[in-house]
Design an enzyme around this catalytic site. Structure first.
Site, PDB file in Angstrom:
ATOM      1  N   TYR A   1       0.644  -0.656   0.338  1.00  0.00           N
ATOM      2  CA  TYR A   1       0.378  -0.251   0.281  1.00  0.00           C
ATOM      3  C   TYR A   1       1.094   1.548   0.298  1.00  0.00           C
ATOM      4  CZ  TYR A   1      -3.029   3.810   1.557  1.00  0.00           C
ATOM      5  OH  TYR A   1      -4.513   4.553   1.763  1.00  0.00           O
TER       6      TYR A   1
ATOM      7  N   LYS B   1       4.062   9.616   8.831  1.00  0.00           N
ATOM      8  CA  LYS B   1       3.739   8.855  10.525  1.00  0.00           C
ATOM      9  C   LYS B   1       4.874   9.253  11.298  1.00  0.00           C
ATOM     10  CE  LYS B   1       0.877   5.426   8.223  1.00  0.00           C
ATOM     11  NZ  LYS B   1       0.578   4.354   7.052  1.00  0.00           N
TER      12      LYS B   1
ATOM     13  N   ASP C   1       9.268   2.968   0.163  1.00  0.00           N
ATOM     14  CA  ASP C   1       8.223   3.580   0.858  1.00  0.00           C
ATOM     15  C   ASP C   1       9.075   3.464   1.688  1.00  0.00           C
ATOM     16  OD1 ASP C   1       6.189   4.227   1.880  1.00  0.00           O
ATOM     17  OD2 ASP C   1       4.460   3.497   0.364  1.00  0.00           O
TER      18      ASP C   1
HETATM   19  C1  LIG Z   1       0.588   5.549   6.289  1.00  0.00           C
HETATM   20  C2  LIG Z   1       1.096   4.613   4.623  1.00  0.00           C
HETATM   21  C3  LIG Z   1       0.874   5.807   2.995  1.00  0.00           C
HETATM   22  C4  LIG Z   1      -0.119   6.724   2.987  1.00  0.00           C
HETATM   23  O1  LIG Z   1       0.364   7.734   4.110  1.00  0.00           O
HETATM   24  P1  LIG Z   1      -1.548   9.111   4.506  1.00  0.00           P
HETATM   25  O2  LIG Z   1      -0.327   9.868   5.419  1.00  0.00           O
HETATM   26  O3  LIG Z   1      -2.009   7.809   5.350  1.00  0.00           O
HETATM   27  O4  LIG Z   1      -1.595   9.564   3.138  1.00  0.00           O
HETATM   28  C5  LIG Z   1       1.570   5.124   1.840  1.00  0.00           C
HETATM   29  N1  LIG Z   1       2.318   3.646   2.426  1.00  0.00           N
HETATM   30  C6  LIG Z   1       2.786   3.205   3.500  1.00  0.00           C
HETATM   31  C7  LIG Z   1       3.619   1.871   3.567  1.00  0.00           C
HETATM   32  C8  LIG Z   1       1.856   3.874   4.647  1.00  0.00           C
HETATM   33  O5  LIG Z   1       2.068   2.700   5.142  1.00  0.00           O
END
Ligand SMILES: *Cc1c(COP(=O)(O)O)cnc(C)c1O
Length: 427
Positions: free
Chosen positions: A144, A267, A239
């Site tokens: 994701y 985050k 990511d």
């Molecule tokens: C949470 C998350 C996202 C998206 O971040 P948001 O701040 O919710 O837009 C993208 N990549 C990973 C791996 C994530 O855990």
């Protein structure tokens, strides 16, 4: 537990907010329930509007690495706010934040701040396309990367399958630029590069996939991705929105000794405020406007409150040697869970790195999304419901990672294991 006020609020919310929530993961769709509304969160505990207190392992979905409302973050936000909440001009915090990221994250030479993880991956993809002059992107099933159009493509059958959108509203022509491959299978990646390597702008991967449970790369897999992208001049995007500043100061790239070209962050870096970032090689980052041809912007990017909160959180983690502490707490939880599984003769899988963990309700070895999907969802629902009854809040889905914070103590871990023992007995 009584949740009358939550029920009322949810009813009202559904009238004016789609599904009653501002992010779908907050709905309790996977557990056949209604979400509770929180009025206060302190340390490792959250309290709902009906006064029920719970030990929290969601941690606002990752950011709360120090626990909720740590004094250092609250003070930093308060004192920054007194000087103004947004300037729309450069501010000193941004420089401090960028220097801290460049210092902590091995592959990052330059970094741009944004407001969410989604913005970070979206911008990294655009930059990779602008830099290479190519269009296609490889992503992996089960990874994701936020709700970016071209990345909301999860499943295709087998290798070389062009993506079908995973959401209504994503044009098939956008998704067609995304090549979907199974995770942990380097041969398939090599085969695609052999066929169309000169069209591939980027490979994006969750450093450790943590939005479909918690999956680990096979030995050599990440290095394999690094090698094949380098060979074909494609941009390798890590990511680390979830893992960055969470598993170590420098994220998975520090643990695994991998050097991606670009890294998406979010985050933990925002201390609970809306923050994302993407950074990497200066040569690539300099393609961004205003110096380069790739446009990217943000009214609130580098916001002083958000930067102050994030910096306070990172500094406090460093000051407390928080990563070592989290690893000890994680090890205590892991040992307890493994003992419980053995005692109850359950062959469930348990994955953990530092403070991130996932219990899979399956005996299958976890290597990709297919193995994750073998989980017994009915068993999970019973487990989740009983844990909540016992005052322990875990994510309301079998496909989410749990987070320990620095404010969890050994007493809370042990209390959680007791709750787990009771919950596992019920399934
Ligand atoms: C949470 C998350 C996202 C998206 O971040 P948001 O701040 O919710 O837009 C993208 N990549 C990973 C791996 C994530 O855990």
């Amino acid at each position: 537990m009584k949740r009358d006020i939550s029920s009322k609020l949810f009813k009202a919310a559904k009238q004016v907010i789609p599904g009653g929530v501002n992010s779908p993961v907050r709905a309790f769709k996977n557990v056949d329930g209604d979400p509770f509304f929180v009025r206060r969160a302190m340390g490792c505990r959250i309290e709902d509007v009906d006064g029920n207190e719970m030990i929290d392992y969601v941690g606002t979905w990752g950011p709360a690495i120090l626990g909720h409302a740590p004094e250092c973050v609250v003070e930093a936000v308060q004192s920054a706010a007194k000087e103004g909440v947004s300037f729309g001009t450069p501010n000193p915090y941004e420089v401090d934040m960028a220097e801290t990221i460049v210092d902590w994250v091995p592959s990052v030479e330059k970094v741009r701040m944004v407001n969410s993880g989604t913005e970070a991956t979206m911008s990294a993809i655009r930059l990779a396309r602008g830099f290479t002059g190519r269009d296609k992107v490889i992503k992996f099933v089960g990874c994701y990367h936020g709700h970016v159009d071209s990345l909301l493509v999860a499943a295709g059958s087998g290798a070389l399958t062009h993506g079908k959108p995973d959401s209504a509203g994503v044009p098939a022509s956008f998704a067609a630029e995304t090549i979907i491959l199974p995770y942990n299978d380097i041969e398939k990646v090599n085969a695609v590069f052999a066929e169309m390597g000169d069209q591939i702008a980027a490979v994006i991967v969750e450093s450790y996939p943590a939005n479909a449970g918690l999956i680990f790369p096979k030995e050599g897999y990440l290095q394999g991705l690094r090698d094949i992208t380098a060979k074909h001049g494609a941009v390798f995007i890590f990511d680390e929105v979830m893992t960055g500043f969470r598993v170590a100061k420098g994220g998975v790239q520090e643990l695994e000794g991998i050097t991606p070209d670009l890294t998406a962050m979010g985050k933990v870096i925002g201390g609970g405020l809306p923050v994302g970032a993407f950074g990497g090689k200066a040569e690539i980052m300099d393609y961004l406007a205003p110096d380069g041809p790739v446009y990217q912007a943000g009214t609130l990017s580098g916001n002083p409150l958000a930067m102050a909160a994030g910096l306070a959180q990172l500094r406090e983690m460093e000051r407390q040697d928080g990563y070592a502490k989290l690893d000890q707490l994680g090890a205590r939880l892991e040992a307890g869970v493994r003992a419980l599984l053995q005692e109850k003769s359950l062959d469930y899988q348990f994955n953990r790195v530092g403070s991130m963990f996932c219990l899979f309700f399956t005996g299958e070895e976890i290597v990709d999304l297919d193995s994750v999907m073998t989980a017994d969802t009915a068993a999970f629902r019973k487990f989740f419901t009983e844990m909540l009854e016992q005052g322990v809040y875990t994510a309301p889905s079998p496909y989410e990672t749990g987070f320990i914070s620095v404010s969890h103590g050994e007493a809370e871990i042990d209390r959680t294991l007791e709750a787990m023992s009771a919950a596992l007995a019920k399934i």
